[in-house]
Design an enzyme around this catalytic site. Structure first.
Site, PDB file in Angstrom:
ATOM      1  N   ALA A 243       0.822  -1.217   0.000  1.00  0.00           N
ATOM      2  CA  ALA A 243       0.000   0.000   0.000  1.00  0.00           C
ATOM      3  C   ALA A 243       0.856   1.267   0.000  1.00  0.00           C
ATOM      4  O   ALA A 243       2.087   1.216   0.086  1.00  0.00           O
ATOM      5  CB  ALA A 243      -0.927  -0.017   1.210  1.00  0.00           C
ATOM      6  N   HIS A 244       0.168   2.413  -0.049  1.00  0.00           N
ATOM      7  CA  HIS A 244       0.881   3.689  -0.192  1.00  0.00           C
ATOM      8  C   HIS A 244       1.734   4.018   1.043  1.00  0.00           C
ATOM      9  O   HIS A 244       1.383   3.728   2.171  1.00  0.00           O
ATOM     10  CB  HIS A 244      -0.085   4.839  -0.501  1.00  0.00           C
ATOM     11  CG  HIS A 244      -1.179   5.037   0.493  1.00  0.00           C
ATOM     12  ND1 HIS A 244      -2.146   5.992   0.334  1.00  0.00           N
ATOM     13  CD2 HIS A 244      -1.463   4.424   1.664  1.00  0.00           C
ATOM     14  CE1 HIS A 244      -2.985   5.955   1.361  1.00  0.00           C
ATOM     15  NE2 HIS A 244      -2.580   5.010   2.174  1.00  0.00           N
TER      16      HIS A 244
END
Length: 349
Positions: A243-244
């Site tokens: 994920a980011h």
């Protein structure tokens, strides 16, 4: 054509016992190896299989030297890490027969005028390379790949067919991106207002170091503001979600179906078994091993092996265990009450 054992030892080290002029043409498993093959023993439990192998030569550790010296008729290369030695030798034999795509840009590729493609790079059919992208020397970009604007792909990196590498993302030298990998998708960032989700623009990048290997259909999200960072030598298997704003330290490896939630920081030389789930906004130090299917809800601040699941059991046994787990809180409260009663009785004596 074969390669002399002396040449292999000169190139990769190790101690040779046997004929240095003996030639081998490839590497094969213990059970399948023939008179022209090199094989390896990295697990002493397979020692009997090694003794029965028909390989011309064996790679093995000092721990197996006595048994193999007495019972194996072929040549031997003794090294501290036979599995790593095998990997290097396998790379060498593969390089002898590998056919690399010729340099140049396929007529069906679409390359923006402002993109920079090194003359030694290969760009396959139906590839799209947008403005400002920089493609380094020796890069191979397979058919159907997409390279976004201002993206940077370092020397000798290979993209297998149908990789998507979004705008401004960076990968260093000697990387490998397998088919279906998507680098730089938007992170899952939304603000909730009255039950309605408002998208947060994801304006960071994905920045990857040298010698990174990304498996098929793995996704790495771009950062929301700062970058998502993948260190040197990181190996990600197939079907992984990063994920980011995640940061992964050098030489960490993850098996298939691992999921890492946003803004988590993972140290160097960590290992994650398949389907491990890592919570967001936590930190994991260097040299941590998380076993398969483990959920990591909180930070891990000490190196070691961690496990968080119940091993498989017959269904009836599992159901009984589940009932016990659900009643642990009630059992704890009863224990506390009993402790109070025992303490009160003790104090009255």
């Amino acid at each position: 054509m074969g390669t002399r054992l002396a040449e292999l030892v000169e190139r990769f080290g190790g101690q040779l016992a046997g004929d240095p002029d003996l030639e081998v043409s490839g590497i094969a498993p213990l059970a399948d190896a023939g008179a022209s093959h090199l094989s390896f023993l990295s697990n002493s439990k397979l020692r009997a299989q090694a003794l029965a192998s028909r390989a011309a030569a064996l790679i093995h550790s000092p721990a197996d030297e006595e048994a193999l010296a007495a019972g194996f008729a072929g040549a031997r290369i003794v090294t501290k890490n036979p599995y790593a030695y095998f990997a290097r030798v396998a790379q060498y034999f593969f390089s002898l027969t590998e056919v690399r795509p010729a340099p140049g840009i396929h007529p069906n590729a679409v390359v923006a005028a402002g993109a920079q493609v090194d003359p030694s790079a290969h760009v396959g059919p139906f590839v799209t390379i947008e403005e400002g992208a920089r493609i380094g020397a020796g890069v191979v970009i397979g058919a159907g790949c997409f390279i976004g604007r201002d993206a940077v792909i370092g020397e000798d990196t290979r993209l297998f067919p149908n990789v998507t590498f979004h705008a401004q993302c960076v990968i260093g030298k000697r990387g490998v991106l397998h088919s279906g990998a998507v680098i730089g998708t938007d992170g899952f960032g939304f603000a909730n207002e009255g039950g309605v989700y408002i998208k947060i623009p994801q304006t960071g990048r994905v920045v990857m170091g040298d010698d990174v290997d990304i498996g098929a259909n793995t996704t790495v999200d771009r950062g929301a503001l700062a970058d998502t960072v993948i260190g040197n030598g990181v190996k990600l298997d197939n079907l992984i979600q990063i994920a980011h704003n995640v940061e992964i330290g050098d030489h960490t490896a993850m098996a298939g179906c691992v999921g890492v939630a946003g803004s988590t920081k993972i140290g160097k030389h960590c290992m994650f078994g398949g389907a491990a789930m890592i919570n967001g906004h936590i930190e994991i130090v260097d040299n941590v091993y998380v076993t398969a299917a483990t959920m990591v809800p909180n930070s891990i601040r000490e190196a070691g092996q961690y496990t968080g699941f119940f091993p498989v059991a017959p269904n009836k046994e599992w159901e009984r265990a589940a009932v016990l787990v659900r009643n642990l809180e009630k059992m704890r409260d009863k224990m506390r009450e009993l402790e109070k009663q025992v303490k009160a009785l003790t104090e009255t004596k």
